[in-house]
Motif scaffolding. Sequence first.
Motif, PDB file in Angstrom:
ATOM      1  N   TYR A 170       0.104  15.909  13.819  1.00 34.34           N
ATOM      2  CA  TYR A 170       0.202  16.803  14.964  1.00 34.34           C
ATOM      3  C   TYR A 170       1.493  16.603  15.739  1.00 34.34           C
ATOM      4  CZ  TYR A 170      -4.644  17.838  14.004  1.00 34.34           C
ATOM      5  OH  TYR A 170      -5.796  18.229  13.393  1.00 34.34           O
ATOM      6  N   ASP A 171       1.865  15.348  15.936  1.00 30.78           N
ATOM      7  CA  ASP A 171       3.069  15.087  16.707  1.00 30.78           C
ATOM      8  C   ASP A 171       4.333  15.259  15.866  1.00 30.78           C
ATOM      9  OD1 ASP A 171       4.855  12.305  17.828  1.00 30.78           O
ATOM     10  OD2 ASP A 171       4.554  14.106  19.012  1.00 30.78           O
ATOM     11  N   GLY A 172       4.230  15.040  14.570  1.00 32.61           N
ATOM     12  CA  GLY A 172       5.390  15.153  13.699  1.00 32.61           C
ATOM     13  C   GLY A 172       6.317  13.967  13.773  1.00 32.61           C
ATOM     14  N   GLY A 173       5.915  12.907  14.491  1.00 29.31           N
ATOM     15  CA  GLY A 173       6.814  11.801  14.735  1.00 29.31           C
ATOM     16  C   GLY A 173       7.143  10.972  13.531  1.00 29.31           C
ATOM     17  N   THR A 174       6.311  11.006  12.490  1.00 30.72           N
ATOM     18  CA  THR A 174       6.591  10.163  11.341  1.00 30.72           C
ATOM     19  C   THR A 174       7.286  10.910  10.218  1.00 30.72           C
ATOM     20  OG1 THR A 174       4.405  10.634  10.422  1.00 30.72           O
ATOM     21  CG2 THR A 174       4.605   8.697  11.819  1.00 30.72           C
ATOM     22  N   GLU A 175       7.570  12.189  10.411  1.00 30.38           N
ATOM     23  CA  GLU A 175       8.221  12.960   9.363  1.00 30.38           C
ATOM     24  C   GLU A 175       9.723  12.726   9.418  1.00 30.38           C
ATOM     25  OE1 GLU A 175       6.775  14.627   7.001  1.00 30.38           O
ATOM     26  OE2 GLU A 175       4.798  14.152   7.773  1.00 30.38           O
ATOM     27  N   ALA A 176      10.261  12.040   8.413  1.00 27.10           N
ATOM     28  CA  ALA A 176      11.687  11.722   8.395  1.00 27.10           C
ATOM     29  C   ALA A 176      12.535  12.987   8.359  1.00 27.10           C
ATOM     30  CB  ALA A 176      12.001  10.835   7.208  1.00 27.10           C
ATOM     31  N   GLU A 177      12.019  14.060   7.743  1.00 24.46           N
ATOM     32  CA  GLU A 177      12.803  15.284   7.647  1.00 24.46           C
ATOM     33  C   GLU A 177      13.157  15.833   9.018  1.00 24.46           C
ATOM     34  OE1 GLU A 177       9.126  16.034   5.932  1.00 24.46           O
ATOM     35  OE2 GLU A 177      10.002  14.085   5.469  1.00 24.46           O
ATOM     36  N   ASP A 178      12.291  15.596  10.013  1.00 23.89           N
ATOM     37  CA  ASP A 178      12.541  16.103  11.357  1.00 23.89           C
ATOM     38  C   ASP A 178      13.786  15.493  11.969  1.00 23.89           C
ATOM     39  OD1 ASP A 178      10.285  17.643  11.153  1.00 23.89           O
ATOM     40  OD2 ASP A 178       9.001  16.269  12.283  1.00 23.89           O
ATOM     41  N   GLU A 179      14.188  14.325  11.478  1.00 22.98           N
ATOM     42  CA  GLU A 179      15.349  13.632  12.033  1.00 22.98           C
ATOM     43  C   GLU A 179      16.518  13.615  11.055  1.00 22.98           C
ATOM     44  OE1 GLU A 179      15.176  13.149  15.032  1.00 22.98           O
ATOM     45  OE2 GLU A 179      13.720  11.684  15.734  1.00 22.98           O
ATOM     46  N   SER A 180      16.469  14.420  10.009  1.00 19.53           N
ATOM     47  CA  SER A 180      17.526  14.421   9.000  1.00 19.53           C
ATOM     48  C   SER A 180      18.757  15.153   9.504  1.00 19.53           C
ATOM     49  CB  SER A 180      17.023  15.083   7.716  1.00 19.53           C
ATOM     50  OG  SER A 180      16.848  16.477   7.917  1.00 19.53           O
ATOM     51  N   ALA A 181      19.877  14.912   8.817  1.00 18.68           N
ATOM     52  CA  ALA A 181      21.132  15.556   9.198  1.00 18.68           C
ATOM     53  C   ALA A 181      21.022  17.070   9.180  1.00 18.68           C
ATOM     54  CB  ALA A 181      22.242  15.089   8.262  1.00 18.68           C
ATOM     55  N   THR A 182      20.405  17.627   8.126  1.00 21.99           N
ATOM     56  CA  THR A 182      20.344  19.085   8.018  1.00 21.99           C
ATOM     57  C   THR A 182      19.522  19.706   9.143  1.00 21.99           C
ATOM     58  OG1 THR A 182      18.539  18.824   6.415  1.00 21.99           O
ATOM     59  CG2 THR A 182      20.745  19.185   5.543  1.00 21.99           C
ATOM     60  N   GLU A 183      18.483  19.008   9.604  1.00 22.57           N
ATOM     61  CA  GLU A 183      17.696  19.530  10.722  1.00 22.57           C
ATOM     62  C   GLU A 183      18.555  19.651  11.975  1.00 22.57           C
ATOM     63  OE1 GLU A 183      14.414  20.533  11.232  1.00 22.57           O
ATOM     64  OE2 GLU A 183      14.344  20.660   9.053  1.00 22.57           O
ATOM     65  N   TYR A 184      19.333  18.623  12.258  1.00 24.55           N
ATOM     66  CA  TYR A 184      20.166  18.661  13.467  1.00 24.55           C
ATOM     67  C   TYR A 184      21.363  19.583  13.291  1.00 24.55           C
ATOM     68  CZ  TYR A 184      17.400  15.150  15.819  1.00 24.55           C
ATOM     69  OH  TYR A 184      16.366  14.508  16.448  1.00 24.55           O
ATOM     70  N   ILE A 185      21.870  19.703  12.083  1.00 27.15           N
ATOM     71  CA  ILE A 185      22.942  20.661  11.838  1.00 27.15           C
ATOM     72  C   ILE A 185      22.440  22.085  12.067  1.00 27.15           C
ATOM     73  CG2 ILE A 185      24.383  21.676  10.024  1.00 27.15           C
ATOM     74  CD1 ILE A 185      24.725  18.819   8.914  1.00 27.15           C
ATOM     75  N   ASP A 186      21.238  22.384  11.587  1.00 27.13           N
ATOM     76  CA  ASP A 186      20.666  23.716  11.824  1.00 27.13           C
ATOM     77  C   ASP A 186      20.506  23.987  13.320  1.00 27.13           C
ATOM     78  OD1 ASP A 186      20.517  24.623   9.220  1.00 27.13           O
ATOM     79  OD2 ASP A 186      18.482  23.850   8.896  1.00 27.13           O
ATOM     80  N   SER A 187      20.034  22.985  14.047  1.00 24.25           N
ATOM     81  CA  SER A 187      19.876  23.146  15.495  1.00 24.25           C
ATOM     82  C   SER A 187      21.222  23.388  16.161  1.00 24.25           C
ATOM     83  CB  SER A 187      19.207  21.902  16.072  1.00 24.25           C
ATOM     84  OG  SER A 187      19.054  22.022  17.474  1.00 24.25           O
ATOM     85  N   PHE A 188      22.230  22.611  15.741  1.00 24.98           N
ATOM     86  CA  PHE A 188      23.574  22.814  16.287  1.00 24.98           C
ATOM     87  C   PHE A 188      24.092  24.212  15.953  1.00 24.98           C
ATOM     88  CE2 PHE A 188      27.900  23.035  14.563  1.00 24.98           C
ATOM     89  CZ  PHE A 188      28.612  23.100  15.760  1.00 24.98           C
ATOM     90  N   LEU A 189      23.891  24.665  14.719  1.00 22.98           N
ATOM     91  CA  LEU A 189      24.396  25.980  14.316  1.00 22.98           C
ATOM     92  C   LEU A 189      23.725  27.093  15.112  1.00 22.98           C
ATOM     93  CD1 LEU A 189      24.587  25.455  10.446  1.00 22.98           C
ATOM     94  CD2 LEU A 189      26.531  25.726  12.008  1.00 22.98           C
ATOM     95  N   ASP A 190      22.424  26.965  15.366  1.00 24.89           N
ATOM     96  CA  ASP A 190      21.727  27.958  16.191  1.00 24.89           C
ATOM     97  C   ASP A 190      22.311  27.985  17.596  1.00 24.89           C
ATOM     98  OD1 ASP A 190      20.081  28.624  14.104  1.00 24.89           O
ATOM     99  OD2 ASP A 190      18.400  27.382  14.768  1.00 24.89           O
ATOM    100  N   TRP A 191      22.554  26.794  18.120  1.00 28.89           N
ATOM    101  CA  TRP A 191      23.093  26.690  19.490  1.00 28.89           C
ATOM    102  C   TRP A 191      24.509  27.245  19.572  1.00 28.89           C
ATOM    103  CZ3 TRP A 191      27.326  23.675  21.007  1.00 28.89           C
ATOM    104  CH2 TRP A 191      27.536  23.560  22.391  1.00 28.89           C
ATOM    105  N   SER A 192      25.393  26.780  18.696  1.00 28.52           N
ATOM    106  CA  SER A 192      26.789  27.200  18.767  1.00 28.52           C
ATOM    107  C   SER A 192      26.941  28.687  18.468  1.00 28.52           C
ATOM    108  CB  SER A 192      27.649  26.369  17.811  1.00 28.52           C
ATOM    109  OG  SER A 192      27.205  26.505  16.472  1.00 28.52           O
TER     110      SER A 192
END
Length: 475
Positions: A170-192
């Motif tokens: 439910y929390d998603g805290g143990t999913e390593a994919e949530d903290e992967s480079a591509t996840e944060y790159i996607d977030s950055f790309l959406d923002w920029s």
Amino acid sequence: MDSPNVLLVILDSVRARNMSLYDYGARTTPFLERFADEAAVYKQSRAPSIHSVASHASIFTGYHVPEHGVTKHESELDPTSTIWHELAADHGYETGIFTPNVVVGVSSNLTDPFDTIDGPRQDPGHRYFEAGIAPSDIEGHQTNREYLSRCFNSDAPLRSVVNGLYFQYYDGGTEAEDESATEYIDSFLDWSGSRNGPWAACLNLMDAHYPYEPDTEYDQWGGSELQALHDSLSAPPSREIVTDGDWWKLRAVESLYDGCIRQLDAAMEYLTASLRDRGELDETLLVITSDHGEGFGERSRIDPSVQVADHSWGIHEVQTHVPLVVRHPGGGDGTAEDRLASLTRFPDVVRSELADERGSFAVDDHAVAMTYRLEQPERVLPAACPDRESYGGPWRAVYRQEGDRVRKVADHGPDVRPEVIESAQVSYPRDDGDAEFLDRIYEDFEDAGVRGSPADDASLDDDVEQQLEELGYLR
């Protein structure tokens, strides 16, 4: 041109020595090797420290570690002293930081200068029931079966099981994919992509930070046996290894680390392709670097009885010699820069771009690297650890150009050792030279007044302390 965008990408814990871009044997960075044709690659770049909080403070402000004094996980930095505040306040930039790094994003205040903050996403202490254990209560790695066994032996077995399910699903805290480079790159790309004016951002990516867990696609030099060995190590592994002397275990898992670097290289290909496709790459100052490297049992040149483990102590070249790839707006012609460079030049390089000039990370005089770690080895290392006081800081180094090579003078207490660094792969001690040069440099440093007072340094919550331990930090 109009005000260029600014993107600083910090490949956390990546050392130059393990990148094929810097002549490493394993092909860990095939994309960056191709990308070098349109960027400047600095062959002799140095991080200002071996610790995320200290290095980031130097990169953000341009101050050396003895000047800013931000050396603890919970240290605070005056946000107005950073290049990010300057860009926003004086030049109308929108700023953002995207990182799973707990040191940068939680324990310190290094995200304060940014308008937008994404990460870390994991919450190690989150639980559904306060009564009962949660996965974050258990040090080190554990399988689901081991966790269930602990639940049934606890005072609140059913609530403990629910906490585990909540934490995982439910929390998603143990999913390593949530903290992967591509996840944060996607977030950055959406923002920029949704900004209307110039933007400035920092991406700190932790895929190569301990624990070393590359995706199967990139685990080209490890495999299941090394993964099992890796998972058998306690967190942090440096405490166990320095006490038991099983340095071979740390050397073995370096192959997994190589896979992590390969994974980040693929992430850089995805990032640059995305910016290129929407026409923003040529409008952006892109800096790809690292805040420090990792040690896998290399012996200190200052005190050979000390071996370096991750980035817990020392001032070894594997910890301070970092990658630096810079693509200026409009691209470049594939320059290989052999001069000594320092990441503390980042604010000045940005200011040069604002003045429509191409700034350089090369230094005219010297570069400095310093860490106070470990400040209290008698507290953080087990009593069974042999000669634990020998791991105590500070460790200091000064670099200067010497022909086509770099000369380093480093000290640790009364021990001083000069050496010559020809490349990320080749260095050797040389006992002649002026060891007093180092003292003269450090004597000239003055407090820049950008660090929060000791009373402002808040203690960390137990949950944050636990997550720092799981990431390999000695606390």
